[in-house]
Design an enzyme around this catalytic site. Structure first.
Site, short mmCIF file in Angstrom:
data_model
loop_
_atom_site.label_atom_id
_atom_site.label_comp_id
_atom_site.label_asym_id
_atom_site.label_seq_id
_atom_site.Cartn_x
_atom_site.Cartn_y
_atom_site.Cartn_z
N ARG A 15 -29.08 0.46 53.41
CA ARG A 15 -29.41 1.94 53.25
C ARG A 15 -29.39 2.74 54.40
NH1 ARG A 15 -34.61 5.05 53.05
NH2 ARG A 15 -34.17 7.06 52.00
N HIS B 254 -31.08 12.72 55.32
CA HIS B 254 -32.01 12.24 55.86
C HIS B 254 -32.52 13.60 57.04
CE1 HIS B 254 -34.86 8.65 56.28
NE2 HIS B 254 -35.34 9.61 57.13
N GLU C 164 -37.15 11.81 50.92
CA GLU C 164 -38.63 12.52 51.14
C GLU C 164 -38.51 14.04 51.28
OE1 GLU C 164 -40.46 10.57 54.59
OE2 GLU C 164 -40.45 8.64 53.33
N ASN D 185 -40.77 5.66 48.75
CA ASN D 185 -40.71 5.33 49.92
C ASN D 185 -42.32 5.30 50.08
OD1 ASN D 185 -38.33 5.50 50.51
ND2 ASN D 185 -38.53 7.07 52.03
N TYR E 153 -46.00 3.86 52.39
CA TYR E 153 -46.60 3.64 53.34
C TYR E 153 -48.11 3.15 53.45
CZ TYR E 153 -42.08 4.14 55.90
OH TYR E 153 -40.69 4.18 56.19
N GLU F 32 -38.07 2.58 51.24
CA GLU F 32 -38.60 2.22 52.57
C GLU F 32 -40.16 1.66 52.30
OE1 GLU F 32 -38.84 5.65 55.16
OE2 GLU F 32 -36.93 6.40 54.70
C1 PNW Z 1 -40.38 7.93 56.82
N1 PNW Z 1 -46.50 11.29 56.62
O1 PNW Z 1 -41.12 9.08 57.28
C2 PNW Z 1 -38.98 8.40 56.99
O2 PNW Z 1 -38.18 8.38 55.71
C3 PNW Z 1 -38.48 7.50 58.10
O3 PNW Z 1 -37.32 8.39 58.82
C4 PNW Z 1 -39.59 7.30 59.05
O4 PNW Z 1 -39.20 6.75 60.44
C5 PNW Z 1 -40.55 6.46 58.44
O5 PNW Z 1 -41.01 7.02 57.16
C6 PNW Z 1 -41.90 5.90 59.12
O6 PNW Z 1 -42.53 7.06 59.69
C7 PNW Z 1 -42.31 9.82 57.01
O7 PNW Z 1 -46.81 12.07 57.42
C8 PNW Z 1 -42.99 10.55 57.97
O8 PNW Z 1 -46.94 11.18 55.44
C9 PNW Z 1 -44.16 11.02 57.89
C10 PNW Z 1 -44.76 10.66 56.69
C11 PNW Z 1 -44.40 10.01 55.86
C12 PNW Z 1 -43.07 9.39 56.03
#
Ligand code: PNW
Length: 456
Positions: A81, A125, A170, A297, A299, A363
């Site tokens: 991707r 992106h 996102e 995505n 996290y 992601e």
């Molecule tokens: C994503 N938050 O970014 C992006 O898609 C990527 O480019 C990035 O490198 C990756 O996650 C890691 O950060 C985010 O604040 C940035 O919630 C900030 C947030 C979530 C996703």
């Protein structure tokens, strides 16, 4: 983190990949006719990025992509991707494409196919051509039309070899980090502009999705970033805080895309900030253009309580009083709590509440403080354990019937982590930013076993 020993096998044909984004890896920001994006402008504005670092060189992937293709082959991925830099292929966001910029992606796609890897293209992106920002950017409706035109033109050039197209990565980040808190480009701090930007991003998605499908694209989708949001107590105020954050971050995007309407409670919450004049008759039908897949995505999880509004810009437009609670569970170097169950909850919620289309984790990954040993190894056991726990959580969702088709680890290479510059390393491959030397981390070696076995 404990490691569960029971073996798990993924469905036949499951997609295993890594993900990257153009501005984070490419460098070569003035090569072959590329013009500035909002991230060039933002990173070159003092005080916006850690140590004022920029993506001018990044991983120099624009020149080193053949080496990066071999790394992908070493990882055994079935899919890759990546995103296209709009200002490389259509430098000022209007009119005919820049052939030299398109050629780079054409070579990349051919290189992937030569290695037997499926290209998974993301159109946007976050690197909007600066010229479009100067004309009003995402808060301005015309940007959605420009995006659909760009999508049509580039699909005509790559669509013969790349069947899978993601419109946006996102939109929450683009809209709210970019326009409300301003911690991302273009760095605006105007809640009403952020809400308009969100609408025009989704409208651009819908227009582009229609055009791509009309031109014969096999698979069209979008990627959103989702967090489970829990109240810290069962009290009414905390539950309401959780409802508002879930509304702004998750439902404000999922409802228009999958149900064709904005969530009424969120529209109410925002009424003091912005009206709905920017939402035209018919827009929601465009935004709800059926998706072939939804990219997720994932996290971490948010745990929230009702608090008191702090001064200063916030991305929680209209809910600036909400406080984010850290539970004291292990965190990554980003300060993000490690919560694999949240991935399971997110995937099962999509199936249960939205009857979602086929899903992909587009992601998931983690930053840790990696070091290369004198022998040339990166012993990133924490990242391996993080990934294993999340793969197992995804597998649990599949076992319960969720139609999850693939999983992309964020990310291939250590890279420009937006406002954190080069200080946060998410890669399966370590990059020495002085020499550009790439070193496969132990987590990458482990991931290569998973991709080959389709099991862990
Ligand atoms: C994503 N938050 O970014 C992006 O898609 C990527 O480019 C990035 O490198 C990756 O996650 C890691 O950060 C985010 O604040 C940035 O919630 C900030 C947030 C979530 C996703």
């Amino acid at each position: 983190m404990t490691t569960d020993p029971s073996p798990v096998r993924f469905p036949e044909g499951f997609a295993w990949g890594t993900a990257t984004a153009s501005y984070q890896i490419e460098g070569a920001v003035t090569a072959d006719g590329r013009l500035p994006s909002i991230w060039d402008t933002f990173s070159h504005t003092p005080g916006k990025v850690h140590l004022d670092q920029t993506g001018d060189l990044a991983d120099d992937h624009y020149h080193r992509y053949p080496e990066d293709l071999s790394l992908l082959a070493d990882l055994g991925v079935t899919h890759y991707r990546f995103s296209l830099a709009w200002p490389r292929v259509q430098p000022d966001g209007h009119g005919p494409l820049n052939g030299a910029g398109v050629d780079f992606y054409s070579r990349l796609v051919d290189g992937l196919l030569d290695h037997g890897i499926k290209p998974w293209v993301t159109l946007y992106h976050w690197d909007l051509p600066q010229a479009l920002e100067d004309a009003g950017g995402w808060p301005h409706r015309d940007t959605a039309e420009r995006f659909a035109e760009y999508a049509a033109l580039i699909h005509q050039r790559l669509g013969d070899r790349a069947p899978d197209w993601t419109t946006l990565n996102e939109p929450w980040c683009s809209a709210f980090l970019g326009h409300a808190s301003g911690i991302h480009a273009p760095g605006r701090t105007d809640g009403a502009a952020a809400v308009r930007a969100a609408h025009h991003l989704m409208l651009g998605h819908g227009l582009a999705a229609g055009v791509l499908r009309g031109q014969g694209a096999a698979n069209v989708g979008i990627t959103v970033n989702l967090y489970p949001v829990d109240p810290v107590t069962d009290g009414e105020a905390d539950r309401d805080a959780a409802r508002r954050v879930d509304g702004l971050m998750n439902r404000f995007f999922l409802d228009p895309l999958l149900r064709g309407s904005y969530p009424a409670d969120v529209v109410d919450d925002l009424a003091g900030v912005v009206g709905t004049e920017h939402v035209h008759e018919g827009d929601l039908a465009v935004i709800a253009t059926p998706l072939d897949f939804l990219g997720v995505n994932y996290y971490s999880r948010h745990v929230v309580r009702a608090g008191t509004a702090r001064g200063g810009p916030s991305h929680w437009v209209g809910s600036e009083d909400v406080e984010f609670v850290r539970r004291g569970v292990p965190e990554t170097a980003m300060g993000w709590e490690i919560d694999p169950d949240g991935l399971y909850e997110t995937l099962t919620r999509l199936a249960r509440e939205y009857g979602a289309p086929p899903l992909y984790v587009t992601e998931n990954g983690a930053a840790f403080d990696d070091r290369v040993t004198p022998e040339g190894h990166v012993k990133d056991e924490e990242r391996r354990a993080y990934l294993e726990a999340h793969f197992r959580a995804a597998h649990r969702a599949i076992a319960e019937g969720v139609d999850l088709r693939g999983y992309f680890v964020w990310t291939l290479l250590d890279n420009f982590e937006w406002s954190h510059g080069y200080s946060k390393r998410f890669g399966l491959v370590h990059v020495d930013f002085e020499t550009q030397k790439r070193t496969l981390k132990d987590s990458g070696r482990w991931f290569a076993e998973i991709t080959r076995a389709n099991a862990l």
